[in-house]
Scaffold this motif. Sequence first.
Motif, PDB file in Angstrom:
ATOM      1  N   UNK A  36       0.740  -1.357  -0.225  1.00 31.82           N
ATOM      2  CA  UNK A  36       0.379   0.083  -0.029  1.00 31.82           C
ATOM      3  C   UNK A  36       0.642   1.184   0.213  1.00 31.82           C
ATOM      4  N   UNK A  37       1.788   1.425   1.086  1.00 29.05           N
ATOM      5  CA  UNK A  37       3.044   2.275   0.679  1.00 29.05           C
ATOM      6  C   UNK A  37       3.842   2.861  -0.530  1.00 29.05           C
ATOM      7  N   UNK A  38       4.164   1.833  -0.889  1.00 27.52           N
ATOM      8  CA  UNK A  38       4.950   1.566  -2.172  1.00 27.52           C
ATOM      9  C   UNK A  38       3.736   2.731  -3.204  1.00 27.52           C
ATOM     10  N   UNK A  39       2.749   1.657  -2.799  1.00 26.86           N
ATOM     11  CA  UNK A  39       1.321   2.258  -4.289  1.00 26.86           C
ATOM     12  C   UNK A  39       1.285   3.274  -3.652  1.00 26.86           C
ATOM     13  N   UNK A  40       1.293   4.131  -3.082  1.00 28.33           N
ATOM     14  CA  UNK A  40       1.023   5.424  -2.213  1.00 28.33           C
ATOM     15  C   UNK A  40       2.005   6.297  -2.580  1.00 28.33           C
ATOM     16  N   UNK A  41       3.402   5.832  -2.577  1.00 30.18           N
ATOM     17  CA  UNK A  41       4.490   6.383  -3.323  1.00 30.18           C
ATOM     18  C   UNK A  41       4.451   6.921  -4.596  1.00 30.18           C
ATOM     19  N   UNK A  42       4.237   5.602  -5.098  1.00 29.76           N
ATOM     20  CA  UNK A  42       4.047   6.081  -6.642  1.00 29.76           C
ATOM     21  C   UNK A  42       3.445   6.726  -7.024  1.00 29.76           C
ATOM     22  N   UNK A  43       1.555   7.201  -6.597  1.00 24.80           N
ATOM     23  CA  UNK A  43       0.245   7.793  -7.025  1.00 24.80           C
ATOM     24  C   UNK A  43       0.921   9.296  -6.449  1.00 24.80           C
ATOM     25  N   UNK A  44       1.571   9.582  -5.378  1.00 25.85           N
ATOM     26  CA  UNK A  44       2.443  10.617  -5.277  1.00 25.85           C
ATOM     27  C   UNK A  44       2.621  11.888  -6.086  1.00 25.85           C
ATOM     28  N   UNK A  45       3.940  10.398  -6.535  1.00 26.13           N
ATOM     29  CA  UNK A  45       5.444  10.751  -7.850  1.00 26.13           C
ATOM     30  C   UNK A  45       4.474  11.926  -8.430  1.00 26.13           C
ATOM     31  N   UNK A  46       2.967  12.082  -8.564  1.00 25.47           N
ATOM     32  CA  UNK A  46       2.469  12.415 -10.322  1.00 25.47           C
ATOM     33  C   UNK A  46       2.308  13.454 -10.164  1.00 25.47           C
ATOM     34  N   UNK A  47       2.086  13.560  -8.365  1.00 22.36           N
ATOM     35  CA  UNK A  47       1.255  14.840  -8.308  1.00 22.36           C
ATOM     36  C   UNK A  47       2.396  16.014  -9.114  1.00 22.36           C
ATOM     37  N   UNK A  61       5.546   7.215  10.827  1.00 21.40           N
ATOM     38  CA  UNK A  61       6.610   6.750  10.984  1.00 21.40           C
ATOM     39  C   UNK A  61       7.397   7.351   9.195  1.00 21.40           C
ATOM     40  N   UNK A  62       7.871   8.093   9.472  1.00 17.43           N
ATOM     41  CA  UNK A  62       8.088   8.762   7.686  1.00 17.43           C
ATOM     42  C   UNK A  62       9.238   7.985   6.349  1.00 17.43           C
ATOM     43  N   UNK A  63       8.082   6.996   6.005  1.00 14.09           N
ATOM     44  CA  UNK A  63       8.633   6.332   5.057  1.00 14.09           C
ATOM     45  C   UNK A  63       7.706   6.819   3.015  1.00 14.09           C
ATOM     46  N   UNK A  64       7.345   7.999   2.803  1.00 14.66           N
ATOM     47  CA  UNK A  64       7.011   7.948   1.609  1.00 14.66           C
ATOM     48  C   UNK A  64       8.464   9.155   1.296  1.00 14.66           C
ATOM     49  N   UNK A  65       8.936   8.470   0.004  1.00 14.98           N
ATOM     50  CA  UNK A  65      10.204   9.167  -0.922  1.00 14.98           C
ATOM     51  C   UNK A  65       9.295  10.248  -1.678  1.00 14.98           C
ATOM     52  N   UNK A  66       8.905  11.794  -1.726  1.00 18.93           N
ATOM     53  CA  UNK A  66       9.260  12.594  -2.435  1.00 18.93           C
ATOM     54  C   UNK A  66       9.692  13.512  -3.305  1.00 18.93           C
ATOM     55  N   UNK A  67      10.594  13.443  -4.504  1.00 15.87           N
ATOM     56  CA  UNK A  67      11.682  14.198  -4.736  1.00 15.87           C
ATOM     57  C   UNK A  67      10.813  15.331  -5.273  1.00 15.87           C
TER      58      UNK A  67
END
Length: 386
Positions: free
Chosen positions: A174-185, A197-203
Amino acid sequence: MVAELNRLVKEERIPLDAAERQVLAANVTDAMLAHGPLERFLSDPEVTEIMVNGTERIFVERAGRLETTDAAFATEEDLRRVIDRIVGEVGRRVDEASPMVDARLEDGSRVNAVIRPLSLDGPALTIRKFSRRLYGLDDAIALGTLTEEAAAFLSTCVRGRASILVSGGTGTGKTTLLNLLSSMIPRDERVVTIEDAAELRLDRPNLVRLETRPPNTERAGEIKTRDLFRNALRMRPDRIIIGEVRGEEALDMLQAMNTGHEGSLSTLHANSPRDALARLETMVLMSGVQLPLLAIRQQEASAIDLLVHVTRNRDGGRYVTHITEVAGVENDTITLSDIFTREPSGTSAGLLRATGIRPQFLANVEYRAGNRVSPKVFESATVTTA
């Protein structure tokens, strides 16, 4: 330290060759400065999870499958020392007064520890490793998690500010997919993330990362997800991303999505898209606000545009099985419309197919995203093997 160890070995006349001395030095260094027998698993890129059940039972996950290892801690004190080192680095503690703790390693790996008296057979430690490699859209398609058609649809939904909830069980990605979707913003938008616990990696340039805080030794100073969410609303966010909604903050999230914060993203544990909404209802009721069930369901239907459900198969693969529109409320029941579903076939993963249904929100999403989704994406005859 290595030089001192070699001197002691020489003085004590311990019969070790050069290779054995090197192994001994590595083990001592890991025990003193790193994570003991866990260090080799932490540095192994193929290991995705480490599970320690007491001193002698250590399991790891590779390619989605659990394996027994020959690693062990010499004593319970050694295991406790590693746990204390991990949680101490992030300002947390674990003792008889607080025998459970969530923490993370420097690289972002998530850690959970439980000690006696709660853990009857000795300390239990679980480490979900943080991938050093960013998981991209091409990877999701190559691994069969998504198809090109589904990926194109989700990309437009994210850019077009559809509010999306990712559901699934433990370890389904779930978190991996959330990170993927977030990268499309779009990169010109301001994003605030809220996590236990901070896991998302958004550049991205305009990003604020918030993390909850547990209570201190006096049981004071706790900062919950709900507190951070309310503060985030004052930070002029274009998007709010909650790592996982699991309690009373669910009501605040729905209200925010309904009052100008469209395009927010989150995850929750559930066995199906329908169960995800039922769990969300339960969490709203946990807030203590006395709302009739119909009012809660109307809030859900108005706030959430899309449910993306992920599962994990016996082969260790993680797959999107449903992309489902929250279409509205009819006769006190939330109406769901599957846009894509994965149907079993000769393979364990099955096929992700369009159902032929075009979502009701599509025109608004396409307008805000500035592009149209090809009508072929929704053709039910479209079949892409996973």
